[in-house]
Design an enzyme around this catalytic site. Structure first.
Site, short mmCIF file in Angstrom:
data_model
loop_
_atom_site.label_atom_id
_atom_site.label_comp_id
_atom_site.label_asym_id
_atom_site.label_seq_id
_atom_site.Cartn_x
_atom_site.Cartn_y
_atom_site.Cartn_z
N TRP A 176 0.83 -1.21 0.00
CA TRP A 176 0.00 0.00 0.00
C TRP A 176 0.86 1.26 0.00
CZ3 TRP A 176 -3.58 -2.45 -1.86
CH2 TRP A 176 -4.08 -3.64 -1.31
N ASP A 177 2.01 1.22 0.66
CA ASP A 177 2.95 2.34 0.58
C ASP A 177 3.37 2.60 -0.86
OD1 ASP A 177 3.28 3.36 3.15
OD2 ASP A 177 4.74 1.85 3.71
#
Length: 418
Positions: A176-177
């Site tokens: 997700w980063d």
């Protein structure tokens, strides 16, 4: 020796964003990745850090000398200025840098809290057309990182061996980063396009939680849960089609995937399983070549056939047959093995070039991942030393004199190369 002129290393890969200036006050992965993508497409990126470094300046992995290879990788090609964030004078200086004039300026990337001295509403008083791209944890301002967001949306309960039961299995990749960083770069350019048409600035907020849950929604998983409940753990089985890991006679492990009809018929032909598979199809009244979902639904019948056939042959003969029949497969490697043994990844990939970094290490360093039909990718660029461009940026961007810059150093409001 410290480099005081960035022309030897901070030239971007491509020039598509030439003329844009991004100021970054950020740490960890998502926001620095956003700026890195923009820099490698031609934008000038000036990173502002607290004197001594931010919370990620010494994050692992480290070189033998203690330098953060993580920080080095995320900040390639950026200019670095070190400022005292704790003092009113230092904070005012940061605001001046963010709001410095110029048609391509006024682009600010951060993961600082919504409120505080780097709030968009405060900063825009110095530049009304400011675009602030703010990476967040949760949309309500609650702090979070990739690993806590991933836990919150249920992915670890879908990951891992079936035998692990209710125990969650975390994923090593901060997905997700990385997605948030790429999305933030896209959203920044969308906002800049809007500003160019209207003259309007704005704040763009990118919460990791929204990126994560939206991604699952795009993949149909929210609808799936609403309709049929949570997805169970499936080990290395590919969901919805035929695919998993298999071990060869000589101890190699391969990932074999059959999503398309061509991939499935090629796999059956490679392993000489036509008669056995036809028998199962006849008994069930189905065609596995026509429906990938049926291969998944009946994987408990198909997997033992494929597993036994692969276990009787060595990897070289198998993979030759796979390639001849259009099978989708890949070997399992450690990262070290992949770097050394697969030239398409690093050694033969124009994406990489050897670069000497401030850590004292020279290693293959990636440039812009896209291959553009116009322009030259160029070589990758090194990371800066913390505070390497402090004097240069204060002079060129704010027009400060050497005497004024000297006073800031004497007062401890800024610092040079660390």
């Amino acid at each position: 020796d410290a480099v005081t002129d960035c022309t030897d290393y901070c030239h971007p890969m491509y020039q598509l964003l030439h003329g844009l200036r991004v100021i970054e006050c950020a740490s960890f992965i998502a926001a620095p990745t956003c700026s890195l993508h923009l820099q490698q497409m031609g934008a000038e990126v000036i990173r502002i850090d607290p004197i001594g470094g931010g919370p990620d300046s010494h994050r692992w992995p480290l070189s033998a000398g203690g330098s953060s290879l993580y920080w080095e990788g995320l900040n390639k090609g950026k200019q670095s200025i070190a400022v005292d964030f704790a003092s009113p004078e230092g904070r005012a200086l940061v605001a001046r840098l963010v709001c410095a004039p110029g048609a391509g300026g006024g682009l600010f990337v951060t993961n600082f809290p919504v409120d505080g001295f780097l709030s968009h509403e405060r900063l825009r008083q110095g530049r009304s057309d400011l675009i602030t791209t703010r990476v967040m944890g949760w949309a309500d301002g609650t702090p979070a990182v990739d690993y806590t967001v991933n836990a919150a949306i249920g992915v670890p309960y879908m990951t891992g061996p079936e035998a692990s039961g209710d125990a969650p299995v975390n994923h090593v990749l901060p997905a997700w980063d990385l997605i948030a960083g790429a999305y933030a770069a896209f959203a920044t350019l969308a906002a800049e396009r809007h500003r160019k048409a209207t003259g309007e600035g704005q704040e763009v907020r990118i919460p990791l939680s929204d990126i994560a849950i939206a991604s699952l929604g795009h993949l149909g998983q929210i609808a799936e849960v609403q309709n049929s409940g949570d997805r169970p753990k499936m080990g290395n089985n590919l969901f919805g089609a035929f695919g998993r890991d298999f071990k060869t006679a000589d101890g190699r492990r391969l990932m074999v995937v059959a999503i398309t009809p061509r991939q499935w018929t090629g796999l059956v032909a490679s392993l000489e399983l036509g008669q056995a598979v036809a028998g199962i199809e006849s008994a069930l009244g189905v065609s596995f070549a026509k429906d990938e979902g049926l291969r998944f639904a009946h994987r408990n019948l198909l997997t033992p056939l494929v597993e036994a056939a692969i276990s009787r042959r060595d990897a070289s003969s198998l993979t030759a047959a796979f390639d001849a029949n259009g099978v989708c497969w890949g070997p399992y490697h450690t990262l070290k093995e992949a770097i050394a043994g697969e030239p398409r990844l690093v050694s033969g990939n124009p994406l990489f070039s050897p670069v000497a970094h401030p850590s004292g290490l020279t290693y293959p360093t990636p440039g812009a991942a896209a291959t553009m039909s116009h322009g030259v990718r160029g070589n990758a660029t090194r990371a800066p030393r913390l505070g390497e461009h402090t004097d240069q940026v204060l002079s060129s961007l704010l027009g400060l004199t050497p005497t004024e810059i000297g006073h800031l150093h004497d007062a401890g409001r800024v610092a040079g190369p660390a």
